[in-house]
Design a protein around this motif. Sequence first.
Motif, PDB file in Angstrom:
ATOM      1  N   LEU A 232     -10.746  19.876   6.580  1.00 12.51           N
ATOM      2  CA  LEU A 232      -9.479  20.293   5.982  1.00 12.51           C
ATOM      3  C   LEU A 232      -8.275  20.039   6.879  1.00 12.51           C
ATOM      4  O   LEU A 232      -7.130  20.262   6.445  1.00 12.51           O
ATOM      5  CB  LEU A 232      -9.533  21.784   5.619  1.00 12.51           C
ATOM      6  N   CYS A 233      -8.510  19.591   8.114  1.00  9.35           N
ATOM      7  CA  CYS A 233      -7.395  19.284   9.012  1.00  9.35           C
ATOM      8  C   CYS A 233      -6.529  18.188   8.383  1.00  9.35           C
ATOM      9  O   CYS A 233      -7.042  17.186   7.885  1.00  9.35           O
ATOM     10  CB  CYS A 233      -7.912  18.827  10.372  1.00  9.35           C
ATOM     11  N   LYS A 234      -5.232  18.368   8.434  1.00 11.74           N
ATOM     12  CA  LYS A 234      -4.307  17.422   7.808  1.00 11.74           C
ATOM     13  C   LYS A 234      -3.895  16.288   8.732  1.00 11.74           C
ATOM     14  O   LYS A 234      -3.656  15.172   8.277  1.00 11.74           O
ATOM     15  CB  LYS A 234      -3.056  18.169   7.331  1.00 11.74           C
ATOM     16  N   VAL A 235      -3.776  16.563  10.035  1.00 17.48           N
ATOM     17  CA  VAL A 235      -3.333  15.511  10.965  1.00 17.48           C
ATOM     18  C   VAL A 235      -4.237  15.357  12.181  1.00 17.48           C
ATOM     19  O   VAL A 235      -4.378  14.246  12.709  1.00 17.48           O
ATOM     20  CB  VAL A 235      -1.875  15.758  11.446  1.00 17.48           C
ATOM     21  N   TYR A 236      -4.831  16.455  12.643  1.00 17.50           N
ATOM     22  CA  TYR A 236      -5.589  16.380  13.891  1.00 17.50           C
ATOM     23  C   TYR A 236      -6.774  15.430  13.760  1.00 17.50           C
ATOM     24  O   TYR A 236      -7.590  15.558  12.847  1.00 17.50           O
ATOM     25  CB  TYR A 236      -6.085  17.764  14.326  1.00 17.50           C
ATOM     26  N   ASP A 237      -6.847  14.476  14.681  1.00 17.54           N
ATOM     27  CA  ASP A 237      -7.910  13.466  14.698  1.00 17.54           C
ATOM     28  C   ASP A 237      -7.890  12.589  13.446  1.00 17.54           C
ATOM     29  O   ASP A 237      -8.920  12.037  13.048  1.00 17.54           O
ATOM     30  CB  ASP A 237      -9.290  14.118  14.845  1.00 17.54           C
ATOM     31  N   ARG A 238      -6.722  12.437  12.828  1.00 20.20           N
ATOM     32  CA  ARG A 238      -6.591  11.639  11.605  1.00 20.20           C
ATOM     33  C   ARG A 238      -5.747  10.382  11.844  1.00 20.20           C
ATOM     34  O   ARG A 238      -5.112   9.875  10.920  1.00 20.20           O
ATOM     35  CB  ARG A 238      -5.967  12.470  10.485  1.00 20.20           C
ATOM     36  N   GLN A 239      -5.715   9.901  13.071  1.00 15.07           N
ATOM     37  CA  GLN A 239      -4.897   8.737  13.408  1.00 15.07           C
ATOM     38  C   GLN A 239      -5.161   7.566  12.460  1.00 15.07           C
ATOM     39  O   GLN A 239      -6.297   7.188  12.204  1.00 15.07           O
ATOM     40  CB  GLN A 239      -5.193   8.280  14.842  1.00 15.07           C
ATOM     41  N   GLY A 240      -4.056   7.017  11.893  1.00 14.08           N
ATOM     42  CA  GLY A 240      -4.165   5.868  11.012  1.00 14.08           C
ATOM     43  C   GLY A 240      -4.427   6.205   9.553  1.00 14.08           C
ATOM     44  O   GLY A 240      -4.257   5.349   8.680  1.00 14.08           O
ATOM     45  N   GLU A 241      -4.853   7.428   9.268  1.00 18.35           N
ATOM     46  CA  GLU A 241      -5.079   7.828   7.884  1.00 18.35           C
ATOM     47  C   GLU A 241      -3.746   8.128   7.192  1.00 18.35           C
ATOM     48  O   GLU A 241      -2.721   8.338   7.839  1.00 18.35           O
ATOM     49  CB  GLU A 241      -5.990   9.060   7.821  1.00 18.35           C
ATOM     50  N   MET A 242      -3.760   8.142   5.872  1.00 19.23           N
ATOM     51  CA  MET A 242      -2.549   8.423   5.113  1.00 19.23           C
ATOM     52  C   MET A 242      -2.290   9.914   5.049  1.00 19.23           C
ATOM     53  O   MET A 242      -3.201  10.710   4.822  1.00 19.23           O
ATOM     54  CB  MET A 242      -2.666   7.853   3.696  1.00 19.23           C
ATOM     55  N   CYS A 243      -1.048  10.294   5.248  1.00 17.53           N
ATOM     56  CA  CYS A 243      -0.643  11.698   5.159  1.00 17.53           C
ATOM     57  C   CYS A 243      -0.907  12.212   3.749  1.00 17.53           C
ATOM     58  O   CYS A 243      -0.544  11.569   2.757  1.00 17.53           O
ATOM     59  CB  CYS A 243       0.834  11.832   5.512  1.00 17.53           C
ATOM     60  N   VAL A 244      -1.509  13.390   3.654  1.00 18.38           N
ATOM     61  CA  VAL A 244      -1.833  13.966   2.343  1.00 18.38           C
ATOM     62  C   VAL A 244      -0.580  14.433   1.606  1.00 18.38           C
ATOM     63  O   VAL A 244      -0.618  14.668   0.399  1.00 18.38           O
ATOM     64  CB  VAL A 244      -2.815  15.149   2.494  1.00 18.38           C
ATOM     65  N   ARG A 245       0.531  14.534   2.333  1.00 16.33           N
ATOM     66  CA  ARG A 245       1.761  15.048   1.728  1.00 16.33           C
ATOM     67  C   ARG A 245       2.719  13.926   1.302  1.00 16.33           C
ATOM     68  O   ARG A 245       3.329  14.005   0.244  1.00 16.33           O
ATOM     69  CB  ARG A 245       2.461  15.997   2.708  1.00 16.33           C
ATOM     70  N   CYS A 246       2.843  12.884   2.141  1.00 21.10           N
ATOM     71  CA  CYS A 246       3.839  11.856   1.827  1.00 21.10           C
ATOM     72  C   CYS A 246       3.277  10.435   1.824  1.00 21.10           C
ATOM     73  O   CYS A 246       3.963   9.506   1.406  1.00 21.10           O
ATOM     74  CB  CYS A 246       5.011  11.940   2.802  1.00 21.10           C
ATOM     75  N   GLY A 247       2.040  10.258   2.290  1.00 19.29           N
ATOM     76  CA  GLY A 247       1.424   8.941   2.261  1.00 19.29           C
ATOM     77  C   GLY A 247       1.672   8.073   3.468  1.00 19.29           C
ATOM     78  O   GLY A 247       1.112   6.975   3.579  1.00 19.29           O
ATOM     79  N   ALA A 248       2.520   8.524   4.413  1.00 18.73           N
ATOM     80  CA  ALA A 248       2.758   7.758   5.639  1.00 18.73           C
ATOM     81  C   ALA A 248       1.532   7.838   6.549  1.00 18.73           C
ATOM     82  O   ALA A 248       0.664   8.700   6.382  1.00 18.73           O
ATOM     83  CB  ALA A 248       3.996   8.288   6.356  1.00 18.73           C
ATOM     84  N   ALA A 249       1.465   6.932   7.513  1.00 16.44           N
ATOM     85  CA  ALA A 249       0.315   6.913   8.425  1.00 16.44           C
ATOM     86  C   ALA A 249       0.437   8.015   9.474  1.00 16.44           C
ATOM     87  O   ALA A 249       1.529   8.279   9.997  1.00 16.44           O
ATOM     88  CB  ALA A 249       0.216   5.558   9.116  1.00 16.44           C
ATOM     89  N   ILE A 250      -0.682   8.669   9.771  1.00 16.01           N
ATOM     90  CA  ILE A 250      -0.718   9.672  10.834  1.00 16.01           C
ATOM     91  C   ILE A 250      -0.698   8.950  12.183  1.00 16.01           C
ATOM     92  O   ILE A 250      -1.423   7.983  12.405  1.00 16.01           O
ATOM     93  CB  ILE A 250      -1.980  10.551  10.733  1.00 16.01           C
ATOM     94  N   ILE A 251       0.144   9.438  13.079  1.00 14.16           N
ATOM     95  CA  ILE A 251       0.361   8.810  14.380  1.00 14.16           C
ATOM     96  C   ILE A 251      -0.245   9.667  15.484  1.00 14.16           C
ATOM     97  O   ILE A 251      -0.231  10.901  15.409  1.00 14.16           O
ATOM     98  CB  ILE A 251       1.870   8.613  14.631  1.00 14.16           C
ATOM     99  N   LYS A 252      -0.778   9.001  16.490  1.00 17.57           N
ATOM    100  CA  LYS A 252      -1.294   9.687  17.670  1.00 17.57           C
ATOM    101  C   LYS A 252      -0.448   9.320  18.877  1.00 17.57           C
ATOM    102  O   LYS A 252      -0.162   8.151  19.120  1.00 17.57           O
ATOM    103  CB  LYS A 252      -2.751   9.293  17.933  1.00 17.57           C
ATOM    104  N   GLU A 253      -0.020  10.349  19.626  1.00 16.20           N
ATOM    105  CA  GLU A 253       0.711  10.145  20.878  1.00 16.20           C
ATOM    106  C   GLU A 253       0.150  11.094  21.927  1.00 16.20           C
ATOM    107  O   GLU A 253      -0.574  12.043  21.605  1.00 16.20           O
ATOM    108  CB  GLU A 253       2.205  10.415  20.685  1.00 16.20           C
ATOM    109  N   ILE A 254       0.495  10.844  23.166  1.00 16.77           N
ATOM    110  CA  ILE A 254       0.134  11.744  24.265  1.00 16.77           C
ATOM    111  C   ILE A 254       1.382  12.508  24.665  1.00 16.77           C
ATOM    112  O   ILE A 254       2.399  11.911  25.038  1.00 16.77           O
ATOM    113  CB  ILE A 254      -0.435  10.974  25.472  1.00 16.77           C
ATOM    114  N   ILE A 255       1.321  13.816  24.558  1.00 17.34           N
ATOM    115  CA  ILE A 255       2.428  14.687  24.964  1.00 17.34           C
ATOM    116  C   ILE A 255       1.920  15.634  26.035  1.00 17.34           C
ATOM    117  O   ILE A 255       0.979  16.401  25.800  1.00 17.34           O
ATOM    118  CB  ILE A 255       2.974  15.480  23.762  1.00 17.34           C
TER     119      ILE A 255
END
Length: 268
Positions: A232-255
């Motif tokens: 059910l995670c929406k973004v965590y570990d979902r790099q490259g997948e489509m956002c369930v809310r807007c369809g954009a690609a999920i991005i991974k960065e190091i912060i």
Amino acid sequence: MPELPEMENYRILLNQNIAGQMIMDVQINRAKSVNVEPEEFIKNVSRQKVVTVERRAKQLLFHLENGYILLLHLMLGGRMFYGTDEEKPDRTIQIQFSFGEQNLYFIGLRLGYLHLYDRTGLEKELSDLGPEPIGQDFTVDAFLKLMERKRGRLKSKLVDQQFISGIGNCYSDEICFHARILPMREINELNQHDVTQLYQSIRFVLQDALKHGGYMEPFFQGDTLTGGYDSLCKVYDRQGEMCVRCGAAIIKEIISSRKTFYCSGCQS
């Protein structure tokens, strides 16, 4: 690393299964997983009843009948399993508690630990933890005050256990996504509406994750709840997948040396 929902789920299951039961035997296969000599640990834990299990932040507190308390931190890679010898996972077991035919296995404690404390020692160990984000005292007004004059990136502050206890890498990203706020935003740039929404997202995401059993592996054979939030995670570990809310690609960065996932399409 298990966070608040995972450890709260464990707390509930442990109280259902071992509260009031006597620890008949203790096996320590890795001495570094405890903070005293194994012989002393076994002497003070074996043949003791578990009165109750509490949670504080990402840690569990096993209260024993003799007044000692066991402090468990699973850290990265740690988990527990409750069952018979035939049911246990094929994994390295650092510590084992026996309750007759059923056993509690502490697995993957490469960085994690199970430490023995008296009340004074425990209070000192936990003294620097921040407020509990699902506690009754954690109100929106308390959070607004907590955020006053804070600086730094939002992601870094959310995972700071002295600021708020229990939130880690996974849920900080899920909370920011739910609040539609980018995790790299500077805290002093957030307005009151942003902070209020962030508070609501903290409460919602953590409670929702707990309701679905967090993201850990099953606690016992036939456990169909634990781990239900992983899918059910929406973004965590979902790099490259489509956002369930807007369809954009999920991005991974190091912060701040932490992997961070977000949607640049609907978070701002």
